[in-house]
Scaffold this motif. Structure first.
Motif, PDB file in Angstrom:
ATOM      1  N   SER A 140       5.958   2.351  -0.840  1.00 17.55           N
ATOM      2  CA  SER A 140       5.268   1.140   0.010  1.00 17.55           C
ATOM      3  C   SER A 140       6.160   0.771   0.822  1.00 17.55           C
ATOM      4  O   SER A 140       7.421   0.852   0.672  1.00 17.55           O
ATOM      5  CB  SER A 140       4.397   0.226  -0.781  1.00 17.55           C
ATOM      6  N   ASP A 175       0.863  -1.178   0.032  1.00 16.15           N
ATOM      7  CA  ASP A 175       0.070   0.108   0.060  1.00 16.15           C
ATOM      8  C   ASP A 175       0.810   1.081  -0.122  1.00 16.15           C
ATOM      9  O   ASP A 175       1.844   1.333   0.792  1.00 16.15           O
ATOM     10  CB  ASP A 175      -0.686  -0.097   1.294  1.00 16.15           C
ATOM     11  N   GLY A 176       0.497   2.363  -0.898  1.00 12.29           N
ATOM     12  CA  GLY A 176       1.113   3.511  -0.723  1.00 12.29           C
ATOM     13  C   GLY A 176       2.112   3.790  -1.731  1.00 12.29           C
ATOM     14  O   GLY A 176       2.672   2.745  -2.303  1.00 12.29           O
ATOM     15  N   GLN A 177       2.525   4.893  -2.092  1.00 10.13           N
ATOM     16  CA  GLN A 177       3.595   5.245  -2.929  1.00 10.13           C
ATOM     17  C   GLN A 177       4.519   6.373  -2.268  1.00 10.13           C
ATOM     18  O   GLN A 177       4.294   7.490  -2.020  1.00 10.13           O
ATOM     19  CB  GLN A 177       3.042   5.854  -4.092  1.00 10.13           C
TER      20      GLN A 177
END
Length: 446
Positions: free
Chosen positions: A106, A102-104
């Motif tokens: 991650s 998840d996320g950038q």
């Protein structure tokens, strides 16, 4: 050419999960505490912006917990932090953020950048053989990371632990199966876990977690070793103006109200030559004689009556600004400067009245995301995470950008400048631009 190419094989893992709420923090803390009890030196890091989990992990490991964040700190800074840990640690643990991918950037991006094997924590409650399907899915999703094992968390019985292990491939061992123990759960509030300093029974819980880990750890599981540099400059030449804050005293409010402080920020100020003076407004401690002041974020909505009981605090802030001395107010620190703050029960509390406006707590999250903000002295990076909304007639001097805006995280926080006051919802990461930090706190912004 690197100044020092020495390296070592150090046991190290990144502890992640399919999602938030799987138990990453409690498992990381349990492992850290257990190895500490074995007389080993454990160094723990937290992926991404976070203040509350590191407080618990610091108590568990007995050592300050630093952030590893590819956006806020950058690759070289993270490498230098790992190098410092590798030079003195028997085990390095890196707690991930959210789910593994998840996320950038991650947690998986961080693992890939440094070759950190991943220990996956999976909440096994209400599942059986599907546990192996989730584990192998994490293992195969990206070819540039390696899972070294899995932890079955919150199992209902020893038989349940054996059941969830069925179907795991030979190269993905079950490291431990931890029983569900609701009595060991940590309390939470709107921003996450309750602060470690507010939990008198925390050490007992950490010891219980450690015992549970020691009992559940499978004897055949071995910590993987990672080749890590032993010497990397934490402050590369040109990124840290030598002794730019030498001879200056910077006061930092630090207590249960003002607690959102990256250890790396304090390190940065000291590396710049500043003398850092901590004081507690909640305890009625007076503002030390200082050249600059930092009011970090925290929980002013929970401690407004206590702040009002020490009116000299607000008066000292007024005198500080009247002397045209730099004051950085972040998130909760900024709310303290407003005319008023309404808490979650809609009770309105008068604040310092040094920045026009009102703020109101709300049940829903108001903003969350990484932030890049252009100060007049240069760009800084950080993050925002708050449940309050604010109204002020002041016009923003700058507006932050969010690297994850295209994926739905649209938080873009304003920066307010009023004389020597710098105020924003952004929690800054000082090592992202020590030059700009030095220029502001020295009063030499121009």
């Amino acid at each position: 050419m690197p100044l020092n190419t020495a390296s070592t094989l150090c046991p190290a893992v990144l502890i992640s999960a399919p999602s938030s709420g799987s138990g990453k923090t409690s498992v990381t803390a349990a492992i850290a505490r257990w190895h500490r009890h074995q007389g080993q030196r454990v160094r723990v890091f937290k992926t991404g912006p976070d203040y509350l989990d590191p407080m618990v992990l610091e108590r568990a490991s007995g050592h300050p917990v630093y952030q590893l964040d590819l956006f806020m700190g950058g690759l070289a800074h993270c490498r230098a932090l790992l190098a410092a840990a590798a030079a003195e640690a028997d085990l390095i643990l890196v707690e991930g953020v959210m789910g593994l991918f998840d996320g950038q950037p991650s947690s998986a991006d961080l693992a890939a950048a440094f070759g950190l094997p991943v220990l996956a924590v999976i909440d096994a409650a209400s599942m059986a053989q599907t546990f192996a399907a989730i584990a192998t899915g994490l293992q195969r999703y990206r070819s540039d990371i390696t899972l070294c094992g899995v932890v079955a968390n919150r199992i209902g019985s020893p038989g349940h632990g054996q059941m969830v292990a069925q179907g795991l491939p030979a190269d993905l061992p079950l490291a431990a199966a931890l029983p569900r123990r609701p009595e060991l759960s940590l309390p939470e509030r709107h921003l996450g876990l309750v602060q470690a300093m507010e939990l008198p029974e925390l050490d007992g819980q950490l010891d219980a977690w450690a015992q549970a880990w020691g009992e559940a750890l499978r004897p055949e599981f071995e910590w993987p070793r990672v080749r890590l540099a032993l010497s990397e400059p934490l402050w590369p030449a040109g990124e840290l103006p030598p002794q730019a804050l030498a001879g200056l005293r910077i006061a930092v409010a630090q207590d249960a109200c003002f607690s959102f402080i990256y250890t790396a920020n304090l390190d940065c100020l000291r590396a710049l030559g500043a003398e850092v003076l901590s004081f507690s407004p909640l305890q009625g401690q007076v503002l030390p004689e200082c050249d600059a002041l930092w009011l970090p974020g925290g929980y002013p909505e929970l401690h407004a009556p206590a702040l009002a009981a020490h009116p000299s605090f607000f008066a000292s802030l007024r005198a500080h600004l009247a002397s045209n001395k730099p004051l950085l107010a972040e998130c909760g620190g900024m709310l303290c400067l407003l005319d008023s703050l309404a808490d979650a029960q809609a009770q309105v509390h008068p604040m310092a009245g040094l920045m026009p406006g009102q703020a109101r707590m709300q049940k829903r999250l108001a903003a969350l995301g990484l932030q890049a903000l252009d100060w007049p002295e240069g760009p800084l990076r950080g993050h925002s995470f708050h449940h309050s909304t604010m109204e002020t007639p002041l016009q923003p001097q700058a507006l932050a950008s969010n690297p994850n805006a295209k994926t739905g995280s649209r938080a873009a926080e304003p920066l307010y400048i009023q004389g020597s006051l710098r105020a924003t919802y952004v929690h800054h990461y000082f090592p992202s631009n020590p030059v700009a930090v030095a220029r502001f706190f020295s009063g030499r912004s121009q």
